[in-house]
Design a protein around this motif. Structure first.
Motif, mmCIF file in Angstrom:
data_model
loop_
_atom_site.group_PDB
_atom_site.id
_atom_site.type_symbol
_atom_site.label_atom_id
_atom_site.label_comp_id
_atom_site.label_asym_id
_atom_site.label_seq_id
_atom_site.Cartn_x
_atom_site.Cartn_y
_atom_site.Cartn_z
ATOM 1 N N ASP A 213 0.832 -1.198 0.000
ATOM 2 C CA ASP A 213 0.000 0.000 0.000
ATOM 3 C C ASP A 213 0.872 1.254 0.000
ATOM 4 O OD1 ASP A 213 -2.463 1.404 0.052
ATOM 5 O OD2 ASP A 213 -2.270 1.688 2.221
ATOM 6 N N ILE A 214 1.996 1.214 0.721
ATOM 7 C CA ILE A 214 2.922 2.344 0.715
ATOM 8 C C ILE A 214 3.494 2.540 -0.682
ATOM 9 C CG2 ILE A 214 5.126 3.212 1.591
ATOM 10 C CD1 ILE A 214 4.463 1.858 4.254
ATOM 11 N N TYR A 215 3.872 1.453 -1.352
ATOM 12 C CA TYR A 215 4.338 1.553 -2.741
ATOM 13 C C TYR A 215 3.283 2.235 -3.613
ATOM 14 C CZ TYR A 215 8.699 -1.204 -3.054
ATOM 15 O OH TYR A 215 9.994 -1.636 -2.987
ATOM 16 N N ARG A 216 2.035 1.782 -3.457
ATOM 17 C CA ARG A 216 0.944 2.357 -4.254
ATOM 18 C C ARG A 216 0.817 3.855 -4.017
ATOM 19 N NH1 ARG A 216 -4.432 3.752 -3.351
ATOM 20 N NH2 ARG A 216 -4.274 3.094 -1.184
ATOM 21 N N ARG A 217 0.823 4.253 -2.750
ATOM 22 C CA ARG A 217 0.605 5.656 -2.415
ATOM 23 C C ARG A 217 1.779 6.529 -2.874
ATOM 24 N NH1 ARG A 217 -1.355 5.143 3.768
ATOM 25 N NH2 ARG A 217 -1.649 7.408 3.617
ATOM 26 N N VAL A 218 3.005 6.014 -2.769
ATOM 27 C CA VAL A 218 4.167 6.766 -3.249
ATOM 28 C C VAL A 218 4.112 6.904 -4.779
ATOM 29 C CG1 VAL A 218 6.689 6.734 -3.483
ATOM 30 C CG2 VAL A 218 5.639 6.147 -1.297
ATOM 31 N N THR A 219 3.684 5.850 -5.462
ATOM 32 C CA THR A 219 3.547 5.921 -6.918
ATOM 33 C C THR A 219 2.533 6.988 -7.307
ATOM 34 O OG1 THR A 219 4.082 3.566 -7.138
ATOM 35 C CG2 THR A 219 2.985 4.621 -8.999
ATOM 36 N N VAL A 220 1.375 6.995 -6.654
ATOM 37 C CA VAL A 220 0.333 7.981 -6.967
ATOM 38 C C VAL A 220 0.823 9.396 -6.675
ATOM 39 C CG1 VAL A 220 -1.968 8.787 -6.305
ATOM 40 C CG2 VAL A 220 -1.554 6.342 -6.636
ATOM 41 N N LEU A 221 1.549 9.574 -5.565
ATOM 42 C CA LEU A 221 2.100 10.888 -5.229
ATOM 43 C C LEU A 221 3.023 11.391 -6.331
ATOM 44 C CD1 LEU A 221 3.026 10.731 -1.420
ATOM 45 C CD2 LEU A 221 1.509 12.381 -2.515
ATOM 46 N N ASN A 222 3.899 10.524 -6.817
ATOM 47 C CA ASN A 222 4.862 10.942 -7.832
ATOM 48 C C ASN A 222 4.207 11.159 -9.186
ATOM 49 O OD1 ASN A 222 7.676 11.160 -6.774
ATOM 50 N ND2 ASN A 222 7.183 9.140 -5.974
ATOM 51 N N LEU A 223 3.175 10.383 -9.511
ATOM 52 C CA LEU A 223 2.437 10.627 -10.749
ATOM 53 C C LEU A 223 1.804 12.017 -10.728
ATOM 54 C CD1 LEU A 223 0.665 7.174 -11.357
ATOM 55 C CD2 LEU A 223 2.605 8.135 -12.607
ATOM 56 N N ALA A 224 1.242 12.377 -9.577
ATOM 57 C CA ALA A 224 0.626 13.701 -9.450
ATOM 58 C C ALA A 224 1.682 14.801 -9.539
ATOM 59 C CB ALA A 224 -0.131 13.788 -8.122
ATOM 60 N N ALA A 225 2.849 14.568 -8.926
ATOM 61 C CA ALA A 225 3.916 15.572 -8.951
ATOM 62 C C ALA A 225 4.437 15.780 -10.372
ATOM 63 C CB ALA A 225 5.051 15.139 -8.033
ATOM 64 N N MET A 226 4.618 14.688 -11.110
ATOM 65 C CA MET A 226 5.116 14.808 -12.480
ATOM 66 C C MET A 226 4.114 15.531 -13.374
ATOM 67 S SD MET A 226 7.003 11.077 -12.921
ATOM 68 C CE MET A 226 7.659 11.411 -14.572
ATOM 69 N N LYS A 227 2.840 15.273 -13.162
ATOM 70 C CA LYS A 227 1.818 15.967 -13.950
ATOM 71 C C LYS A 227 1.806 17.453 -13.617
ATOM 72 C CE LYS A 227 -3.025 15.643 -15.342
ATOM 73 N NZ LYS A 227 -4.275 14.833 -15.254
ATOM 74 N N ALA A 228 1.942 17.769 -12.314
ATOM 75 C CA ALA A 228 1.947 19.172 -11.894
ATOM 76 C C ALA A 228 3.165 19.916 -12.448
ATOM 77 C CB ALA A 228 1.933 19.263 -10.364
ATOM 78 N N GLU A 229 4.258 19.196 -12.685
ATOM 79 C CA GLU A 229 5.468 19.812 -13.227
ATOM 80 C C GLU A 229 5.448 19.920 -14.741
ATOM 81 O OE1 GLU A 229 8.735 17.551 -11.713
ATOM 82 O OE2 GLU A 229 8.067 17.746 -9.632
ATOM 83 N N GLY A 230 4.337 19.516 -15.356
ATOM 84 C CA GLY A 230 4.209 19.637 -16.796
ATOM 85 C C GLY A 230 4.718 18.444 -17.580
ATOM 86 N N LEU A 231 5.002 17.336 -16.882
ATOM 87 C CA LEU A 231 5.518 16.146 -17.551
ATOM 88 C C LEU A 231 4.399 15.230 -18.040
ATOM 89 C CD1 LEU A 231 8.497 15.380 -15.136
ATOM 90 C CD2 LEU A 231 8.574 16.516 -17.362
ATOM 91 N N GLY A 232 3.170 15.543 -17.666
ATOM 92 C CA GLY A 232 2.024 14.799 -18.165
ATOM 93 C C GLY A 232 1.790 13.474 -17.477
#
Length: 303
Positions: A213-232
């Motif tokens: 579950d921690i892996y899942r949540r860290v993955t989702v956090l980083n997906l959101a961060a990359m999208k916010a940085e304009g990486l899509g």
């Protein structure tokens, strides 16, 4: 991003037998201490609740609740996306003897409404409801369409009071600091279960489940961060896999990382673009997991 599995983390988790016949009754009794952490919202939710539109008036809302013998009604769009909720508490506190029957639902509903996904872990949903003093929470599918209702009383009935502290500790905010606290809370949880006589393989299986579950949540956090940085969004569908002891459901308290990506096939001419995106994600994932308490693998078996 196109449709991808609701749980981006996969592992070969399995339940381990509790041991010889002499322990079976104890094992069945003690399974309750860990089962709640594996249950999904779908296992505790009620059927599709009554629905109304924002323009429906108070008179109709009350009639719908009375006919369905429901303590809450969800206000949705025509497509079924939740906009708000009207509960018995809203009626008694905001409407009764104060508002005319022609008052539209949008003027009395609680909005925006907090929802949970059908495939969310039940203990996460319980924590959200307890922290926000919610008695009802609409359940939506992956498209955000209403499909059920979670009642706090029902959910708590599946989790004994002795587990409430653990649930609170294991559902800190989705941030690196919050997930570091979750990792630390595993130690207390493992100690309590060990003292209660829960078999070690069952404790290992639960620790592995929480780690996934921690892996899942860290993955989702980083997906959101990359999208916010304009990486899509991810350029192709993918899944995170956890191997080794975590994949077998045999984690101890401080496993190192053993992970990888399974990536949907793509044309050779896109390797530079797509490989670069996933290399960036892999670096962020392994860095953050290390910060939380999952040391980098000395054998470099990582995404």
């Amino acid at each position: 991003m196109a449709a991808w599995p609701p749980w981006p983390v996969f592992g070969a988790l399995h339940l381990v037998d509790v041991g010889p016949d002499t322990n079976r009754n104890t094992g069945r009794q003690l399974e309750k201490h860990t089962d709640i952490f594996r249950m999904l919202v779908r296992e505790a939710m009620r059927a599709l609740p009554p629905q109304a539109w924002p323009t429906d008036d108070l008179r109709k809302i009350v009639e719908l609740m009375e006919d369905a013998r429901a303590s809450g009604i969800v206000i949705t769009t025509e497509e079924g996306e939740p906009l708000g909720i009207v509960t018995e508490r809203d009626i008694t506190r905001r409407a009764a003897f104060r508002l005319p029957g022609s008052t539209p639902a949008k003027d009395i509903m609680t909005a925006p409404v907090t929802t949970t996904q059908v495939n969310e872990y039940l203990y996460h949903a319980i924590a959200v409801m307890r922290r926000n003093n919610l008695r009802h929470m609409p359940v939506v599918d992956s498209s955000g369409i209403l499909i059920g209702m979670l009642n706090l009383h029902d959910a708590l009935g599946m989790a004994s009071k002795t587990l409430m502290t653990q649930i609170d500790h294991l559902t800190r905010e989705d941030s690196i600091d919050g997930l570091t606290q979750v990792k630390a809370a595993q130690i207390e949880l493992a100690d309590q279960l060990f003292r209660k006589g829960v078999p070690a393989p069952e404790i290992q299986s639960l620790l592995s489940h929480i780690n996934l579950d921690i892996y899942r949540r860290v993955t989702v956090l980083n997906l959101a961060a990359m999208k916010a940085e304009g990486l899509g969004d991810p350029p192709v569908d993918f899944a995170v896999i956890v191997m080794g002891s975590g994949g077998r459901g045999e984690s101890f308290l401080f496993p190192d990382q053993d992970n990888g990506f399974i990536i949907e096939d793509y044309p050779d001419e896109k390797h530079a673009e797509i490989d670069g995106w996933f290399i960036d994600l892999a670096g962020r994932l392994t860095r953050d997991m290390d910060r939380i308490g999952f040391e980098v693998c000395k054998g470099f078996v990582m995404a």
